[in-house]
Design an enzyme around this catalytic site. Sequence first.
Site, PDB file in Angstrom:
ATOM      1  N   HIS A  92       0.821  -1.213   0.000  1.00 36.46           N
ATOM      2  CA  HIS A  92       0.000   0.000   0.000  1.00 36.46           C
ATOM      3  C   HIS A  92       0.853   1.259   0.000  1.00 36.46           C
ATOM      4  O   HIS A  92       2.031   1.243   0.365  1.00 36.46           O
ATOM      5  CB  HIS A  92      -0.928   0.002   1.220  1.00 36.46           C
ATOM      6  CG  HIS A  92      -0.169   0.038   2.517  1.00 36.46           C
ATOM      7  ND1 HIS A  92       0.373   1.192   3.032  1.00 36.46           N
ATOM      8  CD2 HIS A  92       0.155  -0.950   3.382  1.00 36.46           C
ATOM      9  CE1 HIS A  92       0.996   0.923   4.162  1.00 36.46           C
ATOM     10  NE2 HIS A  92       0.880  -0.373   4.401  1.00 36.46           N
ATOM     11  N   GLU A 101      -2.066  -7.271   7.389  1.00 32.50           N
ATOM     12  CA  GLU A 101      -0.710  -7.141   7.914  1.00 32.50           C
ATOM     13  C   GLU A 101      -0.504  -8.035   9.133  1.00 32.50           C
ATOM     14  O   GLU A 101      -1.465  -8.494   9.763  1.00 32.50           O
ATOM     15  CB  GLU A 101      -0.430  -5.674   8.270  1.00 32.50           C
ATOM     16  CG  GLU A 101       0.966  -5.389   8.812  1.00 32.50           C
ATOM     17  CD  GLU A 101       2.101  -5.775   7.874  1.00 32.50           C
ATOM     18  OE1 GLU A 101       2.210  -6.964   7.490  1.00 32.50           O
ATOM     19  OE2 GLU A 101       2.921  -4.896   7.560  1.00 32.50           O
TER      20      GLU A 101
END
Length: 191
Positions: free
Chosen positions: A7, A80
């Site tokens: 990202h 994550e």
Amino acid sequence: MIYIIRHGQTEMNNAFLLQGRSDYPLNEIGIRQAQETGTWMREHDLSFSHVFSSPLRRAIQTAELVAGDCEIQIEERLIEMDYGPYEGADLKNPAPEIITFFSDFVNNPAPEGMEQLPSVVSRMGTFLEEIRNLEGNILISTHAIAMKGALEYLTPLSNGSYWSKHISNCAVYTVENEDGHLQVPVELVMA
């Protein structure tokens, strides 16, 4: 071909805080990074048949800006690493156990309460195995440690070398997918 992207930047990245599963959006720089990556891909005639994203906003926003109008499928395994009690830790002045872990990921287990690296590799590997027979280009929007888990899975002879490698915001790795046989990933250089 599979494209795995980290990202774009968030304010937590900018402040050097351990972001983990905290759900922060992209900041202005992160939006620009993702837009520029998407523009580069379109200029090189790259489009996607399948787009998968972590459920966290920063990854979804990145996927939207890179892939355009493609439908995004949310995939929990792309989230994550769970940093547990270390979520939000200051990386400029980390706890001693974080320093120990970050100094040698291969030989030092994650501190208690954090997800262990073999778990990250396992969930990313399971996901990659499930999508290996999909047709067309695939975009996976994820996070630094999750991405490293995928790279470790795809490169069994790496001996953990990806864990200490810096992966910039909006860095992209490509994985050739030849009839369901996933090749060693290569970092995409967008110049």
